[in-house]
Design an enzyme around this catalytic site. Sequence first.
Site, short mmCIF file in Angstrom:
data_model
loop_
_atom_site.label_atom_id
_atom_site.label_comp_id
_atom_site.label_asym_id
_atom_site.label_seq_id
_atom_site.Cartn_x
_atom_site.Cartn_y
_atom_site.Cartn_z
N ASP A 4 -4.28 4.65 -0.74
CA ASP A 4 -3.93 5.84 0.03
C ASP A 4 -2.54 6.35 -0.35
OD1 ASP A 4 -2.36 3.96 1.30
OD2 ASP A 4 -3.24 4.20 3.26
N ASP A 46 -1.90 -1.16 9.55
CA ASP A 46 -1.38 -2.44 9.06
C ASP A 46 -1.01 -3.36 10.21
OD1 ASP A 46 -1.71 -1.68 6.45
OD2 ASP A 46 0.37 -1.09 6.16
#
Length: 221
Positions: A55, A77
């Site tokens: 990404d 994350d």
Amino acid sequence: MTKKIVTAHDIFMFVPNLIGYGRIVLAIVAFYFIKTNYIIAAACYILSGFLDAFDGHAARLLNQGTKFGAMLDQLTDRAATACLCVALATFYPQYMFWFQMSLALDIVSHWMHLHVSQLGGTSHKSIGLEGNPIMRLYYTSRPVLFAMCSGNELFFAMLYLLHFTEGPLIEFAGLNLGLVRLVLYLSTPIMIGKAVISLIHLVDASRRLAEVDAEERSKAE
């Protein structure tokens, strides 16, 4: 020539953000199967983490970097790590304290650094330790950054897998070790190094925030 107006919907449909949504779906699938099917769970979790590199690459290649994308990436994350640590604490209750400390450091350091970077208008990956060669290498070399983040994720993923299987036997340094345990051992120094870097982040961000406070008080007086 009419200038194109970018809407919020356009931002949501940027390629890096679409990859981010895919990461979230993979993480949810991983945690749904985390106690019942370790193969699906591990595969989805590792793939979700691996897409983290893509990404960012897509954002740079397509000039589609956004504040929303950066926040989406950070929250994915942190949430993924938190959910995995919860599972690991149930699998290895004797090490619960260390999972708690690891999770707390991960969340607090990244939240503080992201908050301070927003105040200063710089990337959360910009750290004011120009004299520190380790940090300079960490954030200027993409291979080093990728290796550190991947190694850290591999450590926790292998620790999860080790609860279910040792994996195929591998001869390494004269020893017969399961592949899962071998990767766990090899990634342990990387995990420790990543934790040290998170601590440096926390100290640096705290110092920066205190400097903002001092500057505001000086102007007020």
